[in-house]
Design an enzyme around this catalytic site. Structure first.
Site, short mmCIF file in Angstrom:
data_model
loop_
_atom_site.label_atom_id
_atom_site.label_comp_id
_atom_site.label_asym_id
_atom_site.label_seq_id
_atom_site.Cartn_x
_atom_site.Cartn_y
_atom_site.Cartn_z
N GLY A 7 -85.86 23.41 81.17
CA GLY A 7 -86.77 22.35 81.78
C GLY A 7 -86.90 21.45 80.76
O GLY A 7 -87.77 20.26 81.28
N HIS B 258 -86.82 36.05 85.69
CA HIS B 258 -86.83 34.48 85.42
C HIS B 258 -88.29 34.49 84.88
O HIS B 258 -89.16 35.01 85.22
CB HIS B 258 -86.82 33.45 86.39
CG HIS B 258 -86.32 32.25 85.93
ND1 HIS B 258 -87.38 31.62 85.49
CD2 HIS B 258 -85.22 31.62 85.37
CE1 HIS B 258 -86.94 30.34 84.98
NE2 HIS B 258 -85.50 30.34 84.96
N LYS C 87 -83.76 27.15 91.72
CA LYS C 87 -85.26 27.15 91.66
C LYS C 87 -85.89 26.73 93.09
O LYS C 87 -85.13 26.98 93.99
CB LYS C 87 -85.54 26.30 90.68
CG LYS C 87 -85.22 26.78 89.19
CD LYS C 87 -86.01 25.92 88.07
CE LYS C 87 -85.19 26.37 86.92
NZ LYS C 87 -85.99 26.31 85.39
N GLU D 256 -90.23 31.94 84.98
CA GLU D 256 -91.01 31.27 86.01
C GLU D 256 -91.71 32.40 86.83
O GLU D 256 -92.89 32.28 87.26
CB GLU D 256 -90.55 30.15 86.75
CG GLU D 256 -90.16 28.95 85.95
CD GLU D 256 -88.94 28.26 85.94
OE1 GLU D 256 -88.28 28.45 87.15
OE2 GLU D 256 -88.50 27.36 85.40
N ASN E 297 -79.13 27.84 88.82
CA ASN E 297 -80.47 28.23 89.51
C ASN E 297 -80.97 26.95 90.02
O ASN E 297 -81.68 26.19 89.13
CB ASN E 297 -81.23 28.92 88.19
CG ASN E 297 -82.58 29.42 88.55
OD1 ASN E 297 -82.88 29.46 89.83
ND2 ASN E 297 -83.41 29.53 87.71
N GLU F 135 -82.93 33.08 77.82
CA GLU F 135 -83.52 31.64 78.24
C GLU F 135 -84.71 31.48 77.44
O GLU F 135 -85.62 31.85 77.85
CB GLU F 135 -83.67 31.39 79.70
CG GLU F 135 -82.38 31.66 80.34
CD GLU F 135 -82.61 30.84 82.04
OE1 GLU F 135 -81.91 30.21 82.31
OE2 GLU F 135 -83.60 31.25 82.70
N SER G 143 -81.94 23.94 79.37
CA SER G 143 -81.46 22.55 79.32
C SER G 143 -79.97 22.46 79.04
O SER G 143 -79.33 21.60 78.29
CB SER G 143 -82.18 21.84 78.15
OG SER G 143 -83.56 21.96 78.42
P1 PGA Z 1 -82.83 24.23 83.05
O1 PGA Z 1 -83.42 25.60 83.60
O2 PGA Z 1 -81.47 24.18 82.85
O3 PGA Z 1 -83.38 23.24 83.65
O4 PGA Z 1 -83.42 24.15 81.82
C1 PGA Z 1 -82.59 26.95 83.19
C2 PGA Z 1 -83.37 27.91 84.02
O5 PGA Z 1 -84.45 28.03 84.21
O6 PGA Z 1 -82.61 28.81 84.60
#
Ligand code: PGA
Length: 248
Positions: free
Chosen positions: A172, A94, A11, A96, A9, A166, A212
């Site tokens: 993140g 997601h 982003k 976000e 992903n 998630e 992560s």
């Molecule tokens: P990350 O993000 O691996 O940077 O924690 C995962 C995601 O938001 O899909």
């Protein structure tokens, strides 16, 4: 046996020219036919990334999509725009998008139904906050997210869906969930699908862990009985993604 699905992903990272360079860099590193490999990229990167990925095992997916066919929805991307260029996967709901763009379980459900209508596989995201985990309501909360996301989705459609668990506190932050925590929730999601549909559907659906994921944590996470791969943010933008795809 469910085939693992490992998705990046990106982003809001990578300009179109950077996207081409990254696909070219990762192409030889992710050449593993044993797993499905998907790069979910910003809308403007989809076409150049697809060109760059031609002839490889990389599928280019989208990070979002609107639930209407077309019309006065300034700034949105329609399902037909995605299928017209050959997109087969889209990340939906997601955390976000829920946090910054006011997506709700209801809009996620509308998008999921629309994706299936157009033959696009949704990667449906769910996950609890740290506060919810500490309150002991993680499973209740995830079950609610899943039940609403799958309203009016048929068993056949559900079988082909991908769910990404998630935990928001792990995204993140470098704070990956423990293998036991990730497995527990992924198992609960599968049990919820069994309840909503039947065992055949529950054992067909693929459930990813995200938050992560790194080259160090991938092997143990993906070895869990209910974890069928990962949704990877930060580590999907570098050569490490090759190690994650070749986690064994
Ligand atoms: P990350 O993000 O691996 O940077 O924690 C995962 C995601 O938001 O899909």
């Amino acid at each position: 046996m469910r085939k693992k699905i490992i998705a990046g992903n990106w982003k809001m990272n990578m300009t179109p020219s950077q996207a081409v360079a990254l696909v070219n860099e990762l192409k030889p590193l992710v050449a593993n036919e044993e797993v499905d490999v998907v790069f979910c990229v910003p809308a403007i990167d989809i076409i150049p990334a697809m060109e760059a990925a031609k002839g490889s095992n990389i599928n280019i997916g989208a990070e979002n999509m609107y639930f209407e066919e077309s019309g006065a929805y300034t700034g949105e991307i329609s399902p037909a725009m995605l299928t017209d260029v050959g997109v087969k996967y889209v990340v939906l709901g997601h955390s976000e998008r829920r946090e910054y763009f006011a997506e709700t379980d209801q809009t996620v459900n509308k998008k999921v139904l629309k994706a299936f209508e157009h033959g696009i596989t949704p990667i449906i995201c769910c996950g609890e906050t740290l506060e919810q985990r500490e309150q002991g309501v993680t499973i209740d909360f995830i079950r609610q997210q899943i039940k609403i996301a799958f309203l009016n989705v048929t068993a056949d459609q559900a079988k082909s869906a991908v769910i990404a668990y998630e935990p928001i506190w792990a995204i993140g932050t470098g704070k990956v969930a423990t293998t036991a925590q990730a497995q527990e929730v992924c198992a609960a999601i599968r049990a919820c699908i069994n309840e909503l549909y039947d065992e055949a559907t529950g054992s067909a659906i693929r459930i990813q862990y995200g938050g992560s994921v790194s080259a160090d944590s991938a092997a143990e996470l993906f070895a869990q009985p209910d974890i069928d791969g990962g949704l990877v943010g930060g580590a999907s933008l570098k050569a490490d993604f090759g190690k994650i795809v070749n986690y064994k």
